[in-house]
Design a protein around this motif. Structure first.
Motif, PDB file in Angstrom:
ATOM      1  N   GLY A 106       0.815  -1.209   0.000  1.00  0.00           N
ATOM      2  CA  GLY A 106       0.000   0.000   0.000  1.00  0.00           C
ATOM      3  C   GLY A 106       0.847   1.257   0.000  1.00  0.00           C
ATOM      4  O   GLY A 106       0.547   2.231  -0.703  1.00  0.00           O
ATOM      5  N   ALA A 107       1.915   1.269   0.804  1.00  0.00           N
ATOM      6  CA  ALA A 107       2.793   2.442   0.866  1.00  0.00           C
ATOM      7  C   ALA A 107       3.507   2.671  -0.456  1.00  0.00           C
ATOM      8  O   ALA A 107       3.774   3.818  -0.850  1.00  0.00           O
ATOM      9  CB  ALA A 107       3.808   2.276   1.994  1.00  0.00           C
ATOM     10  N   GLY A 112       3.425   6.000  -3.110  1.00  0.00           N
ATOM     11  CA  GLY A 112       4.514   6.259  -4.040  1.00  0.00           C
ATOM     12  C   GLY A 112       5.900   6.172  -3.435  1.00  0.00           C
ATOM     13  O   GLY A 112       6.882   6.626  -4.048  1.00  0.00           O
ATOM     14  N   LEU A 113       6.036   5.576  -2.248  1.00  0.00           N
ATOM     15  CA  LEU A 113       7.357   5.407  -1.644  1.00  0.00           C
ATOM     16  C   LEU A 113       8.126   4.307  -2.368  1.00  0.00           C
ATOM     17  O   LEU A 113       7.544   3.379  -2.938  1.00  0.00           O
ATOM     18  CB  LEU A 113       7.218   5.034  -0.164  1.00  0.00           C
ATOM     19  CG  LEU A 113       6.627   6.088   0.777  1.00  0.00           C
ATOM     20  CD1 LEU A 113       6.483   5.516   2.177  1.00  0.00           C
ATOM     21  CD2 LEU A 113       7.495   7.338   0.798  1.00  0.00           C
ATOM     22  N   GLY A 114       9.466   4.431  -2.352  1.00  0.00           N
ATOM     23  CA  GLY A 114      10.290   3.357  -2.884  1.00  0.00           C
ATOM     24  C   GLY A 114      10.139   2.107  -2.048  1.00  0.00           C
ATOM     25  O   GLY A 114       9.672   2.158  -0.900  1.00  0.00           O
ATOM     26  N   TRP A 115      10.562   0.965  -2.598  1.00  0.00           N
ATOM     27  CA  TRP A 115      10.323  -0.291  -1.899  1.00  0.00           C
ATOM     28  C   TRP A 115      11.034  -0.347  -0.552  1.00  0.00           C
ATOM     29  O   TRP A 115      10.496  -0.890   0.418  1.00  0.00           O
ATOM     30  CB  TRP A 115      10.737  -1.478  -2.766  1.00  0.00           C
ATOM     31  CG  TRP A 115       9.648  -1.924  -3.695  1.00  0.00           C
ATOM     32  CD1 TRP A 115       9.643  -1.861  -5.051  1.00  0.00           C
ATOM     33  CD2 TRP A 115       8.386  -2.489  -3.308  1.00  0.00           C
ATOM     34  NE1 TRP A 115       8.455  -2.353  -5.542  1.00  0.00           N
ATOM     35  CE2 TRP A 115       7.666  -2.746  -4.496  1.00  0.00           C
ATOM     36  CE3 TRP A 115       7.797  -2.784  -2.082  1.00  0.00           C
ATOM     37  CZ2 TRP A 115       6.393  -3.299  -4.501  1.00  0.00           C
ATOM     38  CZ3 TRP A 115       6.522  -3.337  -2.072  1.00  0.00           C
ATOM     39  CH2 TRP A 115       5.835  -3.594  -3.261  1.00  0.00           C
ATOM     40  N   ALA A 116      12.233   0.198  -0.461  1.00  0.00           N
ATOM     41  CA  ALA A 116      12.953   0.180   0.821  1.00  0.00           C
ATOM     42  C   ALA A 116      12.179   0.973   1.868  1.00  0.00           C
ATOM     43  O   ALA A 116      11.989   0.515   3.008  1.00  0.00           O
ATOM     44  CB  ALA A 116      14.358   0.746   0.657  1.00  0.00           C
ATOM     45  N   GLN A 117      11.718   2.169   1.491  1.00  0.00           N
ATOM     46  CA  GLN A 117      10.955   3.010   2.420  1.00  0.00           C
ATOM     47  C   GLN A 117       9.591   2.383   2.731  1.00  0.00           C
ATOM     48  O   GLN A 117       9.103   2.455   3.867  1.00  0.00           O
ATOM     49  CB  GLN A 117      10.771   4.402   1.844  1.00  0.00           C
ATOM     50  CG  GLN A 117      12.033   5.221   1.723  1.00  0.00           C
ATOM     51  CD  GLN A 117      12.877   4.828   0.513  1.00  0.00           C
ATOM     52  OE1 GLN A 117      12.378   4.164  -0.410  1.00  0.00           O
ATOM     53  NE2 GLN A 117      14.134   5.217   0.512  1.00  0.00           N
ATOM     54  N   ALA A 118       8.969   1.766   1.721  1.00  0.00           N
ATOM     55  CA  ALA A 118       7.657   1.140   1.926  1.00  0.00           C
ATOM     56  C   ALA A 118       7.763  -0.050   2.878  1.00  0.00           C
ATOM     57  O   ALA A 118       6.910  -0.239   3.752  1.00  0.00           O
ATOM     58  CB  ALA A 118       7.075   0.698   0.584  1.00  0.00           C
ATOM     59  N   VAL A 357       8.463   9.134   5.348  1.00  0.00           N
ATOM     60  CA  VAL A 357       8.094   7.937   6.104  1.00  0.00           C
ATOM     61  C   VAL A 357       7.361   8.326   7.380  1.00  0.00           C
ATOM     62  O   VAL A 357       6.317   7.739   7.727  1.00  0.00           O
ATOM     63  CB  VAL A 357       9.348   7.096   6.427  1.00  0.00           C
ATOM     64  CG1 VAL A 357       8.996   5.964   7.399  1.00  0.00           C
ATOM     65  CG2 VAL A 357       9.953   6.530   5.152  1.00  0.00           C
ATOM     66  N   PHE A 358       7.877   9.325   8.085  1.00  0.00           N
ATOM     67  CA  PHE A 358       7.262   9.739   9.350  1.00  0.00           C
ATOM     68  C   PHE A 358       5.846  10.253   9.132  1.00  0.00           C
ATOM     69  O   PHE A 358       4.946   9.969   9.930  1.00  0.00           O
ATOM     70  CB  PHE A 358       8.111  10.816  10.019  1.00  0.00           C
ATOM     71  CG  PHE A 358       7.526  11.304  11.323  1.00  0.00           C
ATOM     72  CD1 PHE A 358       7.618  10.533  12.471  1.00  0.00           C
ATOM     73  CD2 PHE A 358       6.873  12.528  11.398  1.00  0.00           C
ATOM     74  CE1 PHE A 358       7.075  10.968  13.676  1.00  0.00           C
ATOM     75  CE2 PHE A 358       6.326  12.975  12.589  1.00  0.00           C
ATOM     76  CZ  PHE A 358       6.422  12.188  13.732  1.00  0.00           C
ATOM     77  N   GLN A 359       5.625  11.014   8.077  1.00  0.00           N
ATOM     78  CA  GLN A 359       4.291  11.559   7.819  1.00  0.00           C
ATOM     79  C   GLN A 359       3.274  10.448   7.617  1.00  0.00           C
ATOM     80  O   GLN A 359       2.160  10.490   8.180  1.00  0.00           O
ATOM     81  CB  GLN A 359       4.344  12.473   6.595  1.00  0.00           C
ATOM     82  CG  GLN A 359       5.083  13.780   6.828  1.00  0.00           C
ATOM     83  CD  GLN A 359       5.261  14.575   5.548  1.00  0.00           C
ATOM     84  OE1 GLN A 359       4.992  14.075   4.447  1.00  0.00           O
ATOM     85  NE2 GLN A 359       5.716  15.810   5.660  1.00  0.00           N
TER      86      GLN A 359
END
Length: 414
Positions: A106-107, A112-118, A357-359
């Motif tokens: 979902g993230a 639209g986050l990259g896979w590492a961030q998601a 990420v925090f948001q």
């Protein structure tokens, strides 16, 4: 920042005075501290002004997570896990990773986050918290297997999610900063410290030369925790994995030490939890809430109503749990208090996507605290067979059951 201590003291006193009411209604002390932090912070009154760079944010997040993981680990020794592993094993072995993956998808695709961030977002939001299901865990009307499931799962999944948070945070920091060998050594050293220190302390107390007095017995667990924290700092072992391992070790080898420290330790962890919630709320502002956009808020809703329920439904296929029990397990997740502190740690980590990420994590946690901590009483009443019902309803039900052959003839008047 100087107003933080008096603000915490005032809100803590208010929480204590309202705690009895909170135990009977949808009022939540967790929501109280979150809202108080937002109102007192730069988002509204500006009395408690904090930024992610302030040292108090990182220090409090570190101490809070250490205390929570130590107390969580102490709730589930190896004997407890062996005796009650069937259902919690499904939740932890299947539910936790599936929740992580569904949330990460979902993230990635929605926000639209990259896979590492998601994947980092998924790991942060995967743990649950017993505080948000307190009315179920402490209600004798709730089936014992459901209470045991929620209690064991919430006590273990913070520690199980931690290595994933550490790994994905390192990956999100960039390939130049990723050294898997050093990361593995840090995690392994944390486990060694967490097992060795409490084991040696307990064995020393069991010798004929040492014995703790009744007055000092509750401080035994505190001394063990402080020593684990100090050694982790000195050796650069992973503090949080050390805390979790230490808690499990005490619960496994020191039943008396566990029982004497349990109430005292829970109070310490609760103080750190509430302080971190106040700081978390103070870091939230209207611009932050608006900057995630409709996609961020939609992700938060889906994380609450889809990610954990889907994972639990798959994990508990043919488990014997009723639909009502599965619904209760699915609802109380996927965010626990550890998610709050993991979010604060990411915010202070300095990675390029820390704010993004925090948001996303923040809006999901806000919805979780407001919804989960205010519905535990409501969900618990699903299992309360003694709640008031019209007399005719009970009579009609008994007549129906007798007609089906389900009850013996009545022994008294209807």
């Amino acid at each position: 920042m100087g107003a933080l201590l008096p603000a915490f003291a005032v809100v803590l006193l208010l929480a204590v005075l309202l705690s009895s009411l909170a135990n009977r209604t949808i009022l939540s002390t967790a929501a109280l501290f979150l809202v108080a932090g937002f109102v007192l912070g730069d988002g509204a009154l500006g009395l408690v002004s904090l930024t992610p760079a302030d040292e108090i944010v990182a220090v409090l997040a570190e101490l809070a997570l250490f205390a929570v993981l130590f107390s969580d680990g102490m709730r589930v020794g190896w004997r407890d896990l062996r005796e009650a592993w069937r259902l919690p094993g499904r939740a932890l072995g299947w539910g936790l990773p599936l929740t992580l993956l569904v949330t990460a998808a979902g993230a990635h695709y929605l926000v639209g986050l990259g896979w590492a961030q998601a994947l980092l977002v998924g790991a942060i939001l995967a743990p649950t918290d017993p505080v948000f299901a307190a009315a179920l865990v402490g209600n004798d009307k709730v089936p014992p297997r459901l209470r045991q499931l929620l209690n064991v799962e919430s006590g273990v999944n913070d520690g199980l999610a931690l290595p994933f948070v550490v790994l994905f945070l390192a990956i999100a920091a960039g390939s130049d900063d990723l050294h898997l060998g050093e990361l593995g050594l840090e995690l392994a050293l944390g486990i060694v410290i967490g097992v060795a220190v409490p084991w040696l302390a307990i064995k020393l107390e069991q010798t004929r030369w040492f014995s703790a007095s009744t007055q000092y017995e509750p401080l035994n667990g505190l001394a063990i925790g402080l020593l684990v924290l100090a050694l982790g700092k000195l050796t650069h072992g992973n503090l949080f994995l050390a805390a979790f391992a230490a808690g499990i070790t005490v619960a496994t080898f020191g039943r008396r030490q566990r029982e004497s420290f349990e109430h005292f330790g829970e109070l310490i962890a609760e103080l750190f939890k509430l302080a971190a919630l106040l700081v978390f709320g103070a870091l939230i502002s209207f611009p932050l809430l608006g900057s995630v956009g409709w996609r961020g808020w939609l992700f938060a809703v889906l994380a609450l109503f889809l990610a954990r329920p889907i994972a639990i439904w798959i994990s508990f296929l043919r488990s014997g749990l009723t639909m009502r029990e599965q619904a209760a397990v699915a609802w109380f997740g996927p965010k626990g208090f550890a998610s709050v502190v993991y979010g604060l740690l990411v915010l202070g980590s300095g990675i390029a996507a820390a704010q993004d990420v925090f948001q996303v994590v923040a809006v999901t946690i806000i919805l979780s605290i407001l919804l989960h901590s205010s519905t535990d009483i409501v969900v618990a009443r699903w299992f309360d067979d003694e709640r008031d019902v019209p007399a005719w309803h009970g009579a009609a039900r008994r007549l129906r059951d007798r007609a089906r052959g389900g009850l013996a003839p009545p022994t008294g008047p209807e």
